[in-house]
Scaffold this motif. Structure first.
Motif, PDB file in Angstrom:
ATOM      1  N   LYS A  13       5.667   4.088   2.172  1.00  0.00           N
ATOM      2  CA  LYS A  13       6.215   5.232   2.902  1.00  0.00           C
ATOM      3  C   LYS A  13       6.987   4.784   4.145  1.00  0.00           C
ATOM      4  O   LYS A  13       7.927   5.449   4.553  1.00  0.00           O
ATOM      5  N   SER A  48       0.860  -1.175   0.000  1.00  0.00           N
ATOM      6  CA  SER A  48       0.000   0.000   0.000  1.00  0.00           C
ATOM      7  C   SER A  48       0.901   1.231   0.000  1.00  0.00           C
ATOM      8  O   SER A  48       2.111   1.133   0.266  1.00  0.00           O
ATOM      9  N   LEU A  49       0.334   2.376  -0.249  1.00  0.00           N
ATOM     10  CA  LEU A  49       1.121   3.602  -0.231  1.00  0.00           C
ATOM     11  C   LEU A  49       1.718   3.826   1.151  1.00  0.00           C
ATOM     12  O   LEU A  49       2.894   4.198   1.288  1.00  0.00           O
ATOM     13  N   GLN A  50       0.952   3.554   2.188  1.00  0.00           N
ATOM     14  CA  GLN A  50       1.457   3.722   3.549  1.00  0.00           C
ATOM     15  C   GLN A  50       2.611   2.761   3.836  1.00  0.00           C
ATOM     16  O   GLN A  50       3.611   3.143   4.434  1.00  0.00           O
TER      17      GLN A  50
END
Length: 93
Positions: free
Chosen positions: A89, A84-86
């Motif tokens: 990150k 996921s993007l999270q």
């Protein structure tokens, strides 16, 4: 980004013009490398902007399609790890 920099007074249009064509001639790579990084970024953005105005279709090289095919094959075989993007990150690079 370039337009924001120009609006904020970081660089003015005459500076960009001087960077692109000093003394009315195209710059050599050694001249470009001697510019401050901020001016080289503006120059690069000017080049990208000029490409956007081109109506000629540029074909991607074959290796681009090969990479896309490889990635699709990984996805289809369930061997790819998706984040996921999270999660992305949070990864340490």
């Amino acid at each position: 980004m370039r337009n924001d920099m120009l609006k904020n007074g970081a660089h003015t249009a005459p500076e960009v013009q001087r960077t692109l064509h000093p003394k009315g001639k195209p710059m050599m790579i050694t001249e470009i490398k001697s510019l401050p990084v901020s001016e080289r970024i503006i120059l690069m953005e000017e080049i990208w902007d000029s490409l956007c105005d081109e109506h000629e279709q540029v074909q991607s090289p074959l290796w681009h399609q090969e990479i896309l095919n490889d990635r699709l094959a990984l996805l289809n075989s369930k061997q790819a790890t998706l984040l996921s993007l999270q999660e992305l990150k949070n990864t340490n690079r």
